[in-house]
Design an enzyme around this catalytic site. Sequence first.
Site, PDB file in Angstrom:
ATOM      1  N   GLN A 172       9.405 -31.661  48.671  1.00  0.00           N
ATOM      2  CA  GLN A 172       8.530 -31.312  47.555  1.00  0.00           C
ATOM      3  C   GLN A 172       9.137 -31.712  46.200  1.00  0.00           C
ATOM      4  OE1 GLN A 172       5.416 -30.323  47.228  1.00  0.00           O
ATOM      5  NE2 GLN A 172       5.096 -30.441  49.441  1.00  0.00           N
ATOM      6  N   SER A 173       9.841 -32.812  46.191  1.00  0.00           N
ATOM      7  CA  SER A 173      10.490 -33.282  44.958  1.00  0.00           C
ATOM      8  C   SER A 173       9.482 -33.725  43.909  1.00  0.00           C
ATOM      9  CB  SER A 173      11.422 -34.453  45.283  1.00  0.00           C
ATOM     10  OG  SER A 173      11.863 -35.091  44.108  1.00  0.00           O
ATOM     11  N   ASN A 174       9.603 -33.159  42.716  1.00  0.00           N
ATOM     12  CA  ASN A 174       8.821 -33.636  41.582  1.00  0.00           C
ATOM     13  C   ASN A 174       9.302 -35.007  41.117  1.00  0.00           C
ATOM     14  OD1 ASN A 174       7.047 -31.267  40.980  1.00  0.00           O
ATOM     15  ND2 ASN A 174       9.029 -30.269  40.792  1.00  0.00           N
TER      16      ASN A 174
END
Length: 333
Positions: A71-73
Site C-alpha cells: 500500500q505504498s503511496n
Amino acid sequence: MEFARAELVSAVTPIEPLPNLSALLGIDLHIKRDDLAGTTMGGNKSRQLEYYLGAAQAAHADTVLITGAVQSNFVRTAAASAAKLGMKTIVQLEARVPDVDALYGSNGNVLLSRLLGAEVMYYPSGEDEAGADAALRERAAQERQAGRTPYVIPLALGNPPLGALGYMRAAEEILQQDSAFDVVVIASGSGLTHAGMLAGLRAVGHSARVIGSCVRRDAQQQRKRIRTVLDALAELTAHASQVGDDDIMIWDEALTPGYGQLGPPAAEAMAMMARTEGLVLDPVYTAKVFAAVPALVESGEITKGSRVLFVHTGGLASLFAYQSALENAFPHG
C-alpha cells in the site's frame, strides 16, 4: 550543484490554522497541507519524485522502476507522476505487513496503480531493502535488453538521497509562508522527508525543533538512519551540513504494533483530527505522526503556548485498503 527537477508540485500548498485543536491542546497548531501536493491524491512523495523523475528525464528514461510496500503511496504517486511525464512505470510491491485481508492487496494504492497503467511485480520480503533494489535493477537490465531506457528509484541507504532535496525546498516554502514556528512534527520513515525538512531549516539558520514520528522503525534505529541520510545529503549539497546529532529528534510511541498496522494511539489521533477539525488522516503515516502532538503536549516536551506545525504528508488512498482495521477501531453503534 544543480539538480534536474521535474515540476510535479506546481502550487504552494497552504498552511492552515487548526483553531479547535489549538484550544483543546493549549498550543497554536497549524497544518501544512502537503496532502494537496502533486497529482492523484498527492502527498509528500510528489516533492521527492520531482528530483528522481528529473534525473530520469535527464537520462532520457522511458521507464521508471520503484519499490515499496503493497500500500505504498510512493509507488502509486510515482505511477501517476510518470504517466504525466509520458513514462512507463514498473512498481514492485514488498510484503511488509502481516495478517492482511484481501482488500489490502487489491484496493487503495494497488487499485490506483493498476488504473494508472503501472506494471506490478512482487518481492517476498519487506525488510530487505538492498535485495528489493537488486530485484529492480535486475528487471531494469531486462528492460534495457528489450530496447528501453530504464531508471531505478532506489530504496536502500547508500544511494544518493535525491528525494530529500524536495523537502529542503518544502522548508524554504514554509518559511516564505510563515517562519514563526517553534516545532515542526513530520513523518519519519525512509528518512528523506524528515532529513530534508531538518536540513532545509538549518541551512537558513532556523531553529525550530523538527520532531520525526516513526512509522516503520523504532527511535533508536530511526535516529541512526536520519544521521546516515543527512550525511549522504551533505555530499549532494553543502547546505545540509548544518545539522548536529542533537537536532535529530525522534518519537516512536505510536509505531505499535508495527509498520502499516493501526494501533490505539493512531486510531485515537485519527478520531481527534476528524471529529475536531473535519480532516482525515491515514492509518499508516499521518495518524501516527499526528499522535505525537497531543502526546508531547501532555508530556511537556511541547510546551503550552508553543506554535506548532504538523505536516500532513497525504496517503489517503491507503485508507480504503484498511476497511477491516478501521471498522474494528471505530465500530458501528
